[in-house]
Write a protein that holds these residues in place. Structure first.
Motif, PDB file in Angstrom:
ATOM      1  N   TYR A 163       1.274   4.366  -3.011  1.00 26.07           N
ATOM      2  CA  TYR A 163       0.839   5.711  -2.887  1.00 26.07           C
ATOM      3  C   TYR A 163       2.313   6.577  -3.083  1.00 26.07           C
ATOM      4  O   TYR A 163       2.070   7.405  -3.968  1.00 26.07           O
ATOM      5  N   ARG A 209       0.784  -1.232  -0.004  1.00 27.54           N
ATOM      6  CA  ARG A 209      -0.148  -0.040  -0.032  1.00 27.54           C
ATOM      7  C   ARG A 209       0.789   1.273   0.104  1.00 27.54           C
ATOM      8  O   ARG A 209       0.654   2.086  -0.658  1.00 27.54           O
ATOM      9  N   GLY A 243       2.223   6.726  -6.944  1.00 29.91           N
ATOM     10  CA  GLY A 243       1.293   7.518  -7.552  1.00 29.91           C
ATOM     11  C   GLY A 243       0.005   6.942  -7.823  1.00 29.91           C
ATOM     12  O   GLY A 243      -0.918   7.273  -8.603  1.00 29.91           O
ATOM     13  N   CYS A 244      -0.047   5.546  -7.806  1.00 29.96           N
ATOM     14  CA  CYS A 244      -1.124   4.659  -8.210  1.00 29.96           C
ATOM     15  C   CYS A 244      -2.316   4.917  -7.380  1.00 29.96           C
ATOM     16  O   CYS A 244      -3.339   4.824  -7.856  1.00 29.96           O
ATOM     17  N   LEU A 245      -2.197   5.302  -5.855  1.00 30.26           N
ATOM     18  CA  LEU A 245      -3.150   5.598  -5.150  1.00 30.26           C
ATOM     19  C   LEU A 245      -3.224   6.986  -4.768  1.00 30.26           C
ATOM     20  O   LEU A 245      -1.940   7.576  -4.429  1.00 30.26           O
ATOM     21  N   ARG A 246      -4.151   7.681  -4.792  1.00 34.05           N
ATOM     22  CA  ARG A 246      -4.141   9.103  -4.516  1.00 34.05           C
ATOM     23  C   ARG A 246      -4.742   9.338  -3.258  1.00 34.05           C
ATOM     24  O   ARG A 246      -5.866   8.521  -2.702  1.00 34.05           O
ATOM     25  N   ARG A 247      -4.135  10.442  -2.604  1.00 34.75           N
ATOM     26  CA  ARG A 247      -4.843  10.684  -1.186  1.00 34.75           C
ATOM     27  C   ARG A 247      -5.974  11.676  -1.647  1.00 34.75           C
ATOM     28  O   ARG A 247      -5.938  12.375  -2.425  1.00 34.75           O
ATOM     29  N   CYS A 248      -6.699  11.728  -0.521  1.00 34.59           N
ATOM     30  CA  CYS A 248      -8.080  12.510  -0.667  1.00 34.59           C
ATOM     31  C   CYS A 248      -7.943  13.654   0.392  1.00 34.59           C
ATOM     32  O   CYS A 248      -7.648  13.654   1.487  1.00 34.59           O
ATOM     33  N   ARG A 249      -8.241  14.963  -0.375  1.00 31.57           N
ATOM     34  CA  ARG A 249      -8.173  16.195   0.538  1.00 31.57           C
ATOM     35  C   ARG A 249      -9.529  16.449   1.075  1.00 31.57           C
ATOM     36  O   ARG A 249     -10.396  16.408   0.141  1.00 31.57           O
TER      37      ARG A 249
END
Length: 81
Positions: free
Chosen positions: A42, A38, A45-51
């Motif tokens: 991140y 995981r 850049g395959c998973l994006r953070r949520c703001r």
């Protein structure tokens, strides 16, 4: 298995308590592998953070009870009200 033995295994007290933890090692390694995967996703850049538009307060970590998270959350919620 009685409760006292389970508590000794949990705390890792004594040889037989440590021996009782051995079956948990594959689960520990699996959790480690999943969390590393995981983190790598991140980083790549395959998973994006949520703001979020509102502040978020995180209390505690993944742990089994007794660390005081619930009282801390109740106190903080009362203070912020």
């Amino acid at each position: 298995m009685n409760e006292r033995w389970i508590q000794r295994v949990w705390r890792g007290e004594g040889f037989f308590a440590r021996l009782g933890r051995l079956p948990l090692i594959p689960f520990s390694l699996g959790y480690w592998a999943l969390s590393q995967t995981r983190n790598a996703l991140y980083a790549l850049g395959c998973l994006r953070r949520c703001r979020l538009d509102i502040p978020v307060i995180s209390i505690g970590n993944l742990t089994v009870g007794g660390t005081g998270k619930t009282p801390a959350c109740l106190w903080l919620a009362a203070e912020l009200e």
